[in-house]
Write an enzyme that holds these catalytic residues in place. Structure first.
Site, PDB file in Angstrom:
ATOM      1  N   GLU A   2       0.885  -1.174   0.000  1.00 27.62           N
ATOM      2  CA  GLU A   2       0.000   0.000   0.000  1.00 27.62           C
ATOM      3  C   GLU A   2       0.917   1.216   0.000  1.00 27.62           C
ATOM      4  O   GLU A   2       1.418   1.625   1.044  1.00 27.62           O
ATOM      5  CB  GLU A   2      -0.890  -0.019   1.251  1.00 27.62           C
ATOM      6  CG  GLU A   2      -1.894  -1.170   1.287  1.00 27.62           C
ATOM      7  CD  GLU A   2      -3.125  -0.914   0.418  1.00 27.62           C
ATOM      8  OE1 GLU A   2      -3.395   0.264   0.090  1.00 27.62           O
ATOM      9  OE2 GLU A   2      -3.807  -1.888   0.068  1.00 27.62           O
ATOM     10  N   CYS A  21      -2.245   9.533   2.617  1.00 31.33           N
ATOM     11  CA  CYS A  21      -1.756   8.932   1.359  1.00 31.33           C
ATOM     12  C   CYS A  21      -2.660   9.261   0.177  1.00 31.33           C
ATOM     13  O   CYS A  21      -2.188   9.358  -0.944  1.00 31.33           O
ATOM     14  CB  CYS A  21      -1.628   7.428   1.516  1.00 31.33           C
ATOM     15  SG  CYS A  21      -3.144   6.626   2.034  1.00 31.33           S
TER      16      CYS A  21
HETATM   17  P1  NAD Z   1       7.381   5.085   7.748  1.00 35.26           P
HETATM   18  O1  NAD Z   1       8.645   5.855   7.669  1.00 35.26           O
HETATM   19  O2  NAD Z   1       6.665   4.967   9.045  1.00 35.26           O
HETATM   20  O3  NAD Z   1       7.708   3.647   7.159  1.00 35.26           O
HETATM   21  C1  NAD Z   1       6.726   2.631   7.081  1.00 35.26           C
HETATM   22  C2  NAD Z   1       7.255   1.381   7.774  1.00 35.26           C
HETATM   23  O4  NAD Z   1       8.430   0.900   7.099  1.00 35.26           O
HETATM   24  C3  NAD Z   1       7.644   1.612   9.229  1.00 35.26           C
HETATM   25  O5  NAD Z   1       7.055   0.602  10.022  1.00 35.26           O
HETATM   26  C4  NAD Z   1       9.144   1.532   9.199  1.00 35.26           C
HETATM   27  O6  NAD Z   1       9.674   1.019  10.393  1.00 35.26           O
HETATM   28  C5  NAD Z   1       9.432   0.614   8.050  1.00 35.26           C
HETATM   29  N1  NAD Z   1      10.743   0.870   7.458  1.00 35.26           N
HETATM   30  C6  NAD Z   1      11.318   2.073   7.239  1.00 35.26           C
HETATM   31  N2  NAD Z   1      12.530   1.928   6.659  1.00 35.26           N
HETATM   32  C7  NAD Z   1      12.716   0.594   6.501  1.00 35.26           C
HETATM   33  C8  NAD Z   1      13.782  -0.199   5.956  1.00 35.26           C
HETATM   34  N3  NAD Z   1      14.885   0.354   5.449  1.00 35.26           N
HETATM   35  N4  NAD Z   1      13.630  -1.540   5.961  1.00 35.26           N
HETATM   36  C9  NAD Z   1      12.526  -2.104   6.473  1.00 35.26           C
HETATM   37  N5  NAD Z   1      11.491  -1.401   6.996  1.00 35.26           N
HETATM   38  C10 NAD Z   1      11.587  -0.079   7.023  1.00 35.26           C
HETATM   39  O7  NAD Z   1       6.304   5.671   6.751  1.00 35.26           O
HETATM   40  P2  NAD Z   1       6.522   6.359   5.345  1.00 35.26           P
HETATM   41  O8  NAD Z   1       7.054   5.400   4.369  1.00 35.26           O
HETATM   42  O9  NAD Z   1       7.168   7.682   5.506  1.00 35.26           O
HETATM   43  O10 NAD Z   1       4.983   6.612   5.008  1.00 35.26           O
HETATM   44  C11 NAD Z   1       4.604   7.561   4.108  1.00 35.26           C
HETATM   45  C12 NAD Z   1       4.340   6.954   2.772  1.00 35.26           C
HETATM   46  O11 NAD Z   1       3.361   5.946   2.904  1.00 35.26           O
HETATM   47  C13 NAD Z   1       3.769   7.929   1.781  1.00 35.26           C
HETATM   48  O12 NAD Z   1       4.321   7.687   0.518  1.00 35.26           O
HETATM   49  C14 NAD Z   1       2.294   7.604   1.783  1.00 35.26           C
HETATM   50  O13 NAD Z   1       1.627   7.974   0.607  1.00 35.26           O
HETATM   51  C15 NAD Z   1       2.318   6.144   1.975  1.00 35.26           C
HETATM   52  N6  NAD Z   1       1.080   5.679   2.556  1.00 35.26           N
HETATM   53  C16 NAD Z   1       0.299   4.845   1.835  1.00 35.26           C
HETATM   54  C17 NAD Z   1      -0.914   4.433   2.358  1.00 35.26           C
HETATM   55  C18 NAD Z   1      -1.816   3.509   1.629  1.00 35.26           C
HETATM   56  O14 NAD Z   1      -2.746   3.037   2.244  1.00 35.26           O
HETATM   57  N7  NAD Z   1      -1.588   3.226   0.360  1.00 35.26           N
HETATM   58  C19 NAD Z   1      -1.291   4.864   3.621  1.00 35.26           C
HETATM   59  C20 NAD Z   1      -0.453   5.703   4.319  1.00 35.26           C
HETATM   60  C21 NAD Z   1       0.742   6.103   3.796  1.00 35.26           C
END
Ligand code: NAD
Length: 445
Positions: free
Chosen positions: A221, A255
């Site tokens: 997602e 998102c």
């Molecule tokens: P985040 O930084 O919290 O990362 C998400 C998860 O990935 C966390 O649990 C984190 O611990 C893990 N993570 C981070 N780096 C990692 C690595 N190198 N290896 C393994 N795991 C790792 O969140 P984010 O990515 O900044 O979230 C924002 C993004 O998510 C935006 O692009 C947003 O559009 C997208 N998003 C999508 C949805 C959807 O439902 N499609 C919903 C919310 C957010």
């Protein structure tokens, strides 16, 4: 005399948690529908009784008002649970398939939904309750054991969930692993039967690579730039009100928030005025003082967003306070498609307006870029709506109302292309977290 604080037990290593859950799964404990609905009821109780704790954590992490925390996270998840509890029996019913003649009239065939096993749910920080628990609703309803990994970037919410979940759910079948990159990397080395990841595409690729090692299916997602097209001749006060509500909810950190607006040059000026009025109507003349307006998650994201403010002419907002992680709801006009704000998902309270000649050019603009998670079209013309529906590809399509499609529990929620793969919510979660097993039965007699 001072007593040392009681030491909290050391967190369970990820490998041990996964092995423990697999042991439980193999006993068959999670299969009966009664166990599944029992867990969903317990999760519902957690959301009701733990609601104030979760709302306080969401305020600490993101400055969310209690009303917004309930509407977009806590009550949202309760509705997902109720929808599932009401319909689960029907969703799980085996579906008969017609049997070809050569197998004889006494043969029967059907598909049945089997649980997958032990699944991993990795959540992001922006809706840290909803985006951890709503996938878990589906995973539990489908009869799986679940490892839940909240986001370390919403630390208060992560801690609250790690504290609350074991008090409500079956701890032999549900484990919470807190932490950041090292902990997630350790988890991803384990074999899961499904990985459900919500977050950005860079980490999505890391997740998918790790999953490939074990041939584990993934749901990703992801995000991206979700466009909104405003056609000429529409009621701009209505459009602006809806755009502002959708864009600036959670300070733009949604998102499916409208990322930017496409409109024709003749409409742009009037739309600018309508957007400025809508911002003031919703958040007052000083949004910093509005309890309804959230904060940026951390300084790193604040700095990134502040760096985008120069990408156009400021219509409203454009100011902030780094120490308070406050960035005003901002509308930018005269934005060039080559400007920095148009290169990546904004994921914050900045709404650029880009002009295009009309619907034709808008469709082309969307199609030249990555497939978005959502696309919003504001028009009174059925023909224009049909054009966007037929000629563009996006995870979801909203006519006249941003964000709301994901509150329709019977619609699949997910992306396509760069915005992700797979979907969930309602019965689509059962599809995601189950295996559809083909069964043929031919009597021996
Ligand atoms: P985040 O930084 O919290 O990362 C998400 C998860 O990935 C966390 O649990 C984190 O611990 C893990 N993570 C981070 N780096 C990692 C690595 N190198 N290896 C393994 N795991 C790792 O969140 P984010 O990515 O900044 O979230 C924002 C993004 O998510 C935006 O692009 C947003 O559009 C997208 N998003 C999508 C949805 C959807 O439902 N499609 C919903 C919310 C957010």
């Amino acid at each position: 005399m001072n007593h040392p604080a009681p030491e909290s037990p050391a967190p369970e290593p990820p490998a041990d948690a996964v092995a423990r859950l697999r042991g439980t799964y193999r006993t068959g404990r999670t299969r009966p529908v009664g166990w599944r609905t029992g867990q969903l009821r317990r999760l519902r109780a957690l959301l009701t009784e733990g609601g104030p704790d979760l709302a306080a954590a969401l305020r600490a992490d993101l400055g969310k008002s209690s009303a917004e925390a309930h509407r977009t996270e806590i009550d949202f998840t309760v509705r997902e649970i109720d929808h599932t509890l009401e319909r689960l029996d029907g969703w799980l019913r085996p579906e008969p398939a017609p049997v070809p003649e050569h197998l004889g009239a006494d043969a029967r065939a059907w598909t049945q939904y089997d649980p997958l096993g032990v699944v991993l749910v990795i959540a992001p920080w922006n809706y840290p309750v909803q985006l951890l628990l709503a996938p878990m609703v589906g995973a539990l309803a489908a009869g799986n054991a679940v490892v839940a990994k909240p986001s370390e970037l919403a630390p208060a919410t992560s801690a609250a969930l790690a504290r609350l979940l074991p008090g409500y759910l079956d701890t032999d079948a549900v484990a919470v692993v807190e932490g950041g990159v090292p902990e997630t990397t350790a988890l991803l080395a384990e074999r899961f039967d499904h990985i459900f990841y919500t977050g950005n595409g860079t980490v999505g690729r890391i997740v998918m690579r790790a999953a490939a090692e074990h041939l584990t299916p993934v749901t990703l997602e992801l995000g991206g730039k979700s466009p909104a097209f405003v056609d000429r001749g529409t009621d701009l006060d209505v459009v602006a009100d809806r755009l502002v509500r959708g864009k600036f909810l959670n300070a733009g950190q949604t998102c499916v928030a409208p990322d930017y607006v496409l409109t024709d040059p003749g409409t742009a000026g009037a739309l600018e005025g309508a957007l400025a009025r809508a911002v003031e109507a919703l958040y007052g003349t000083d949004p910093a003082a509005s309890p309804a307006y959230g904060r940026i998650v951390n300084e790193r994201h604040y700095d990134r967003l502040a760096g985008l403010l120069g990408s156009g002419r400021v219509v409203v907002g454009g100011v902030g306070d780094r120490s308070a992680k406050y960035l005003a709801p901002t509308v930018l006009a005269d934005v060039d498609p080559a400007a920095p704000v148009m290169q990546e998902e904004i994921f914050g309270p900045i709404l650029p307006i880009v002009t295009v000649a009309g619907p034709d050019e808008a469709v082309g603009f969307v199609n030249e870029r990555d497939k978005p998670l959502a696309l919003y079209v504001f028009t009174d013309s059925a023909e224009v709506r049909e054009r966007f529906a037929a000629e563009t590809s996006s995870g979801g399509l909203g006519h006249g109302l941003p964000l709301a499609h994901l509150t329709v529990s019977d619609l699949p929620f997910g992306g396509v292309g760069e915005s992700g793969m797979g979907s969930y919510h309602g019965r689509w979660s059962i599809e995601t977290f189950s295996h559809r097993k083909a069964v043929l039965e031919k009597p021996l007699g």
